[in-house]
Design a protein around this motif. Structure first.
Motif, PDB file in Angstrom:
ATOM      1  N   PRO A  48     -13.952 -30.100 -15.637  1.00 38.57           N
ATOM      2  CA  PRO A  48     -15.353 -29.788 -15.972  1.00 38.57           C
ATOM      3  C   PRO A  48     -16.326 -30.062 -14.826  1.00 38.57           C
ATOM      4  CG  PRO A  48     -14.299 -30.916 -17.791  1.00 38.57           C
ATOM      5  CD  PRO A  48     -13.340 -31.007 -16.633  1.00 38.57           C
ATOM      6  N   GLN A  49     -15.909 -30.877 -13.847  1.00 37.71           N
ATOM      7  CA  GLN A  49     -16.772 -31.145 -12.692  1.00 37.71           C
ATOM      8  C   GLN A  49     -16.563 -30.134 -11.568  1.00 37.71           C
ATOM      9  OE1 GLN A  49     -15.827 -35.726 -13.281  1.00 37.71           O
ATOM     10  NE2 GLN A  49     -17.172 -35.440 -11.517  1.00 37.71           N
ATOM     11  N   ILE A  50     -15.551 -29.256 -11.709  1.00 36.18           N
ATOM     12  CA  ILE A  50     -15.369 -28.166 -10.755  1.00 36.18           C
ATOM     13  C   ILE A  50     -16.286 -27.042 -11.214  1.00 36.18           C
ATOM     14  CG2 ILE A  50     -13.716 -26.697  -9.563  1.00 36.18           C
ATOM     15  CD1 ILE A  50     -13.103 -29.689  -9.333  1.00 36.18           C
ATOM     16  N   ILE A  51     -17.442 -26.933 -10.586  1.00 37.63           N
ATOM     17  CA  ILE A  51     -18.454 -26.008 -11.105  1.00 37.63           C
ATOM     18  C   ILE A  51     -18.370 -24.616 -10.488  1.00 37.63           C
ATOM     19  CG2 ILE A  51     -20.076 -27.853 -11.672  1.00 37.63           C
ATOM     20  CD1 ILE A  51     -21.654 -26.943  -9.110  1.00 37.63           C
ATOM     21  N   ALA A  52     -17.705 -24.484  -9.344  1.00 37.80           N
ATOM     22  CA  ALA A  52     -17.728 -23.177  -8.685  1.00 37.80           C
ATOM     23  C   ALA A  52     -16.497 -22.978  -7.814  1.00 37.80           C
ATOM     24  CB  ALA A  52     -18.990 -23.023  -7.833  1.00 37.80           C
ATOM     25  N   MET A  53     -16.171 -21.717  -7.625  1.00 34.79           N
ATOM     26  CA  MET A  53     -15.112 -21.315  -6.716  1.00 34.79           C
ATOM     27  C   MET A  53     -15.689 -20.299  -5.732  1.00 34.79           C
ATOM     28  SD  MET A  53     -11.354 -19.634  -7.486  1.00 34.79           S
ATOM     29  CE  MET A  53     -12.006 -18.305  -8.502  1.00 34.79           C
ATOM     30  N   VAL A  54     -15.413 -20.527  -4.464  1.00 37.45           N
ATOM     31  CA  VAL A  54     -15.870 -19.593  -3.441  1.00 37.45           C
ATOM     32  C   VAL A  54     -14.898 -18.427  -3.370  1.00 37.45           C
ATOM     33  CG1 VAL A  54     -16.445 -19.285  -1.002  1.00 37.45           C
ATOM     34  CG2 VAL A  54     -16.878 -21.488  -2.118  1.00 37.45           C
ATOM     35  N   VAL A  55     -15.410 -17.243  -3.582  1.00 38.25           N
ATOM     36  CA  VAL A  55     -14.639 -16.013  -3.390  1.00 38.25           C
ATOM     37  C   VAL A  55     -15.520 -15.058  -2.596  1.00 38.25           C
ATOM     38  CG1 VAL A  55     -13.200 -16.237  -5.458  1.00 38.25           C
ATOM     39  CG2 VAL A  55     -15.417 -15.085  -5.611  1.00 38.25           C
ATOM     40  N   GLN A  56     -14.915 -14.025  -2.066  1.00 40.07           N
ATOM     41  CA  GLN A  56     -15.623 -13.065  -1.230  1.00 40.07           C
ATOM     42  C   GLN A  56     -16.080 -11.872  -2.073  1.00 40.07           C
ATOM     43  OE1 GLN A  56     -17.623 -11.697   0.893  1.00 40.07           O
ATOM     44  NE2 GLN A  56     -16.490 -12.456   2.688  1.00 40.07           N
ATOM     45  N   PRO A  57     -17.383 -11.724  -2.300  1.00 39.99           N
ATOM     46  CA  PRO A  57     -17.876 -10.545  -3.020  1.00 39.99           C
ATOM     47  C   PRO A  57     -18.076  -9.341  -2.106  1.00 39.99           C
ATOM     48  CG  PRO A  57     -19.695 -12.024  -2.576  1.00 39.99           C
ATOM     49  CD  PRO A  57     -18.454 -12.697  -2.016  1.00 39.99           C
ATOM     50  N   ALA A  58     -17.571  -9.454  -0.866  1.00 37.19           N
ATOM     51  CA  ALA A  58     -17.735  -8.404   0.157  1.00 37.19           C
ATOM     52  C   ALA A  58     -19.182  -8.306   0.617  1.00 37.19           C
ATOM     53  CB  ALA A  58     -17.202  -7.059  -0.307  1.00 37.19           C
ATOM     54  N   VAL A  59     -19.785  -9.468   0.868  1.00 34.45           N
ATOM     55  CA  VAL A  59     -21.080  -9.524   1.548  1.00 34.45           C
ATOM     56  C   VAL A  59     -20.882 -10.336   2.820  1.00 34.45           C
ATOM     57  CG1 VAL A  59     -22.361  -9.363  -0.609  1.00 34.45           C
ATOM     58  CG2 VAL A  59     -21.906 -11.608   0.362  1.00 34.45           C
ATOM     59  N   PRO A  64     -14.733 -14.087   6.500  1.00 36.81           N
ATOM     60  CA  PRO A  64     -14.252 -14.913   7.594  1.00 36.81           C
ATOM     61  C   PRO A  64     -14.888 -16.292   7.640  1.00 36.81           C
ATOM     62  CG  PRO A  64     -15.802 -13.287   8.397  1.00 36.81           C
ATOM     63  CD  PRO A  64     -15.646 -13.058   6.916  1.00 36.81           C
ATOM     64  N   THR A  65     -14.970 -16.873   8.826  1.00 38.83           N
ATOM     65  CA  THR A  65     -15.311 -18.271   8.994  1.00 38.83           C
ATOM     66  C   THR A  65     -16.765 -18.562   8.660  1.00 38.83           C
ATOM     67  OG1 THR A  65     -15.692 -17.781  11.322  1.00 38.83           O
ATOM     68  CG2 THR A  65     -13.552 -18.693  10.724  1.00 38.83           C
ATOM     69  N   PRO A  66     -17.095 -19.838   8.416  1.00 40.74           N
ATOM     70  CA  PRO A  66     -18.458 -20.211   8.054  1.00 40.74           C
ATOM     71  C   PRO A  66     -19.482 -19.757   9.089  1.00 40.74           C
ATOM     72  CG  PRO A  66     -16.955 -22.059   7.738  1.00 40.74           C
ATOM     73  CD  PRO A  66     -16.182 -20.985   8.428  1.00 40.74           C
ATOM     74  N   GLY A  67     -20.679 -19.343   8.601  1.00 43.11           N
ATOM     75  CA  GLY A  67     -21.783 -19.012   9.486  1.00 43.11           C
ATOM     76  C   GLY A  67     -21.852 -17.580   9.939  1.00 43.11           C
ATOM     77  N   GLY A  68     -21.066 -16.696   9.325  1.00 41.99           N
ATOM     78  CA  GLY A  68     -21.081 -15.300   9.723  1.00 41.99           C
ATOM     79  C   GLY A  68     -19.864 -14.944  10.539  1.00 41.99           C
ATOM     80  N   ALA A  69     -19.553 -13.663  10.566  1.00 44.40           N
ATOM     81  CA  ALA A  69     -18.345 -13.197  11.239  1.00 44.40           C
ATOM     82  C   ALA A  69     -18.443 -13.379  12.745  1.00 44.40           C
ATOM     83  CB  ALA A  69     -18.116 -11.728  10.912  1.00 44.40           C
ATOM     84  N   HIS A  70     -17.305 -13.721  13.364  1.00 37.68           N
ATOM     85  CA  HIS A  70     -17.250 -13.835  14.822  1.00 37.68           C
ATOM     86  C   HIS A  70     -17.149 -12.470  15.466  1.00 37.68           C
ATOM     87  CE1 HIS A  70     -15.570 -18.245  14.776  1.00 37.68           C
ATOM     88  NE2 HIS A  70     -16.676 -18.083  14.078  1.00 37.68           N
ATOM     89  N   GLU A  71     -16.497 -11.550  14.774  1.00 37.43           N
ATOM     90  CA  GLU A  71     -16.223 -10.240  15.348  1.00 37.43           C
ATOM     91  C   GLU A  71     -17.076  -9.187  14.664  1.00 37.43           C
ATOM     92  OE1 GLU A  71     -14.032 -10.654  11.611  1.00 37.43           O
ATOM     93  OE2 GLU A  71     -14.266 -11.948  13.345  1.00 37.43           O
ATOM     94  N   THR A  72     -17.098  -7.994  15.266  1.00 37.42           N
ATOM     95  CA  THR A  72     -17.821  -6.881  14.651  1.00 37.42           C
ATOM     96  C   THR A  72     -17.078  -6.433  13.401  1.00 37.42           C
ATOM     97  OG1 THR A  72     -18.652  -6.166  16.794  1.00 37.42           O
ATOM     98  CG2 THR A  72     -18.678  -4.544  15.014  1.00 37.42           C
ATOM     99  N   LEU A  73     -17.827  -6.296  12.304  1.00 37.25           N
ATOM    100  CA  LEU A  73     -17.219  -5.924  11.031  1.00 37.25           C
ATOM    101  C   LEU A  73     -17.245  -4.416  10.843  1.00 37.25           C
ATOM    102  CD1 LEU A  73     -18.878  -8.610   8.749  1.00 37.25           C
ATOM    103  CD2 LEU A  73     -16.529  -8.618   9.571  1.00 37.25           C
ATOM    104  N   HIS A  74     -16.207  -3.887  10.271  1.00 37.16           N
ATOM    105  CA  HIS A  74     -16.153  -2.461   9.964  1.00 37.16           C
ATOM    106  C   HIS A  74     -16.015  -2.223   8.462  1.00 37.16           C
ATOM    107  CE1 HIS A  74     -15.943  -1.579  14.232  1.00 37.16           C
ATOM    108  NE2 HIS A  74     -14.973  -2.459  14.344  1.00 37.16           N
ATOM    109  N   GLN A  75     -15.282  -3.102   7.791  1.00 32.61           N
ATOM    110  CA  GLN A  75     -15.098  -2.966   6.353  1.00 32.61           C
ATOM    111  C   GLN A  75     -14.773  -4.337   5.782  1.00 32.61           C
ATOM    112  OE1 GLN A  75     -12.086  -0.162   5.271  1.00 32.61           O
ATOM    113  NE2 GLN A  75     -12.599  -0.165   3.092  1.00 32.61           N
ATOM    114  N   LEU A  76     -15.190  -4.573   4.576  1.00 27.33           N
ATOM    115  CA  LEU A  76     -14.948  -5.856   3.930  1.00 27.33           C
ATOM    116  C   LEU A  76     -14.506  -5.592   2.499  1.00 27.33           C
ATOM    117  CD1 LEU A  76     -15.242  -8.729   5.051  1.00 27.33           C
ATOM    118  CD2 LEU A  76     -17.453  -8.864   3.936  1.00 27.33           C
TER     119      LEU A  76
END
Length: 450
Positions: free
Chosen positions: A230-241, A189-201
């Motif tokens: 070549p200057q695009i060094i990373a892609m943000v994806v969710q590793p379920a953390v 979810p959004t930057p800085g941690g989930a707003h809601e209680t998480l049950h599964q990711l």
């Protein structure tokens, strides 16, 4: 090692490119990114980098620092100067500091129409690049007032391409075109941690990750920037953390086996993991080994700082007369109640549960209140009160046991500020160990992430 030449002909290392090159060559190396604007956190991070003899990546997020000051009151140039001043204080070379901008896009202006939000986002990106930031996360995943609730991949990629154009134009004017590294994609979810209680990711699916790459490549090509890859060094994806207010979802590498294959054909690209705060040390090491070579940490650092300051406040209660105490914990509570915009709507439950969350939540919405003038005055009084007395060692043992072990071993001074900084470093040490395998950290007492 990736290197450039400055105007005087001096060799300059492009630290991020070098880390990514080494990682792609098979070394289990990475870099952690400190996403905090608090001066004490930044100072602790600098001291950790000094000990590790590594460069330091510090990022400001778009809500902390923007062209209007963000919630910290700092613009990009002002945040840069703050970081460099603290680096100079400890003799840490400025060329060992990499500055980044996180979630640069229309995030701050989602309530406005998309055209206006993007105009402001363009100004935001320009301000960061012109101030010398060289790691730029372009994030256009947020819906604006006239957008559908969920944006399509093509819209996100098209807007990202527009901000990339703006960034490159600013870099050209600043003479930093070859230094800039870009990150694309966003986590849920959004930057800085989930707003809601998480049950599964669930981790990002390989198909979704591949689509992100393809759509962005196509969008960049449309604006004549196909050579930028070549200057695009990373892609943000969710590793379920992730973490919410009361729990942490730990990394399970078995769930990302297929996702990791998306990078197989990418010569210069790694994953970037957001919301890795509170992960245990072995999980951080697994993330780096599994190609999340950039680990973001933010609230976990101010959480550790808050733990230390609350511990000092308890010590203060024991040795300082009532009328002279800082009452820091009470002042924070009063300011959070008087100005609830940073936590109201985030913390669920009844009044008692919300009070616990305000003070102790993993999400650490309390971090927005440290710049408050009344809080700053109370914090400084706490430091002053405990600086004019010798803190009894048994009290340090009671409230800061890890720091007590280092004080007893002669590795740490028993001054209030040193104790706070070392507590923050306890949250950084597992990241340093995961990212820099040549510098394995053995602490006396381990700590939360050990």
């Amino acid at each position: 090692m990736d290197m450039d030449m400055d105007e005087e002909g001096t060799t300059v290392v492009n630290h991020l490119h070098d880390t990514i090159r080494r990682h792609k060559a098979g070394e289990v190396v990475g870099i952690y990114s400190v996403c905090s604007a608090h001066p004490t956190v930044i100072e602790a991070s600098i001291l950790q980098a000094v000990e590790d003899a590594t460069y330091l990546l510090i990022e400001a997020t778009s809500n902390q620092v923007d062209q209007f000051g963000g919630y910290t009151g700092l613009r990009p140039a002002g945040f840069r100067d703050l970081v460099f001043t603290l680096a100079d204080k400890h003799g840490f070379p400025r060329d060992q500091v990499v500055l980044g901008g996180d979630h640069l896009g229309p995030n701050r202006w989602q309530s406005q129409l998309a055209a206006e939000a993007m105009r402001l986002a363009e100004d935001l990106v320009t301000a960061y690049v012109e101030a010398g930031y060289t790691k730029i996360h372009l994030d256009c995943s947020m819906s604006c007032a006239d957008d559908p609730v969920v944006l399509g991949d093509d819209t996100v990629a098209t807007r990202t391409a527009r901000l990339l154009e703006v960034a490159e134009e600013a870099a050209h004017r600043a003479g930093s075109t070859d230094e800039i590294c870009y990150v694309i994609g966003t986590e849920v979810p959004t930057p800085g941690g989930a707003h809601e209680t998480l049950h599964q990711l669930t981790p990002t699916s390989p198909d979704a990750a591949q689509s992100t790459l393809e759509r962005h490549r196509a969008a960049f090509e449309k604006v004549g920037l196909e050579g930028i890859w070549p200057q695009i060094i990373a892609m943000v994806v969710q590793p379920a953390v992730e973490f919410d207010h009361l729990q942490v979802i730990d990394y399970d590498r078995a769930g990302t086996k297929k996702l990791r294959t998306v990078l197989d054909g990418e010569a210069t690209l790694v994953f970037e993991a957001h919301s890795t705060d509170y992960q245990q040390a072995p999980r951080l090491a697994e993330l780096v080994a599994d190609h999340w070579a950039i680990l973001k940490v933010g609230p976990g650092l101010t959480f550790a700082m808050r733990e230390a300051l609350f511990a000092l406040a308890r010590i203060e209660d024991e040795i300082v007369p009532a009328g002279a105490r800082s009452e820091l914990v009470d002042v924070l509570e009063q300011r959070m109640l008087a100005k609830p915009c940073y936590w109201k709507g985030y913390y669920e439950g009844d009044a008692a549960e919300q009070k616990i969350a305000r003070r102790f939540s993993y999400s650490d919405r309390l971090r927005y209140y440290w710049p408050d003038l009344e809080v700053e005055v109370a914090e400084m009084r706490l430091y002053e009160n405990l600086s004019i007395v010798e803190i009894p060692l048994p009290l340090i043992s009671q409230y800061l046991p890890e720091q007590y072990a280092r004080v007893r071993a002669g590795l740490l001074k028993a001054t209030p500020r040193d104790l706070v900084i070392d507590k923050i470093r306890d949250a950084l040490r597992p990241y340093a160990s995961a990212c820099f395998p040549h510098t394995r950290h053995v602490t006396q007492t381990g700590g939360r992430n050990a």
